[in-house]
Write a protein that holds these residues in place. Sequence first.
Motif: not given
Length: 429
Positions: A151-152, A316-317, A319-320, A323-324
């Motif tokens: 998902e990322t 960059q990815a 960071v997302e 959170v996950m």
Amino acid sequence: MSFFALGVNHQTASVELREQIAFNPEKLMHLLAQQSQNHDLNDMVVVSTCNRTEVYAMSENADMVMNWLAEANGLDVKQLFNHVYRYENAQAVTHLMRVASGLDSLMLGEPQILGQVKSALSLAKDAHTVSPDLNRIFEYAFYAAKRVRSETAVGSHAVSMGYAVAQLALQVFSKPEKLTVMVVAAGEMNSLVAKHLAEMGVGKILICNRTRARAENLAQEIAHRVDVEIIEFSELAVNLHRADVISSCTGSLHQVISYQDVKTALKKRRYQQMLLVDLAVPRDIDPKVESLDGVYLYGVDDLQSVIDDNLAQRRQAAVEAEVMVNQLATDLLTQQKIKNAGSTIQAYRAQGEVLRQEELTLAMSRIAKGDNPEQVLQEFSHRLTQKLLHPTSILLRQAAKAEDPGCFESMREQLEEVFAKRRNTKHEF
């Protein structure tokens, strides 16, 4: 009982210290098998790679885990104290998920670490040091890693230690088609090195491995792209001069390429330059080799500067992904809290059933004696309600007396929410 994650990695310890506390599978299996008989600390998984050695354990305290890590490697605890990180419960779960997802790796997002963590769990299971609770945490970490990768973009843009070695070779030598590469050991890491270099068009790859069958398996995987030759491990030293690039990652406890071996190889090569990459911890190549003219020696720590340029998109990815991972860790801990509360809820409901049966028996007896059924039911419902609400009333009074007013307010608000839901449910009929 708490869940601890404790260890060192490439960020907290030098390669020399990581060498001292690295475990090979045979040593680790023996130590864990012994530990399975220790009732104080027998629920643990050890992850040991080139860049980290970590202990994940269900234990009474972190010091117990710390002492085991030091004693297992013949070290004084004081030697580790300033280099070891410790996480407990929520932080430990988050750390394990970050490790399994490649977010804590030298190579951000590297896929190999997930397989290494899975292998560590499997080895610990074979040694009987994994409880259902510890296994549940690891399985959820694997689920988290799968979510992060699917998902990322952390898992995209192929970047790995093997890729970094291949990139390094292209930086040192401008014409890959003229290069002869030797991989010493045909394990997962060097297999990636060989595959990346084959894709980049090197001239020839020499595979030197202790077990010929494994060398042949790798040879079959890359033979359609590059000329391949298998070399017996006993002939490693006499063939060094043939290689422009040497990548070694044996997992041996002793160096397999000596200073004199490289010096002799250089002479045979008429001092044409050589690139040696040591991916092993403990190291395979004598560090003194770096002093030889014409030799470039890189270790796992040195590769950090080589790979940074390949990681911009993954950062960059990440960071997302972070959170996950934090959300998934919270979800796991919430599930665990609900599970832990299950026995208490079950006991509370059982007690309620006991009270109901007592009052029902009394009411039925009175009706059988001829008492007014309506009055009996009124008293039955009143007595049962009083008994069921008595524990809650006590808790509310204690909360009201507490120094922290937030305790009572929290309980009051939650009860009001329950009452509101009850009223709304009634109105739906």
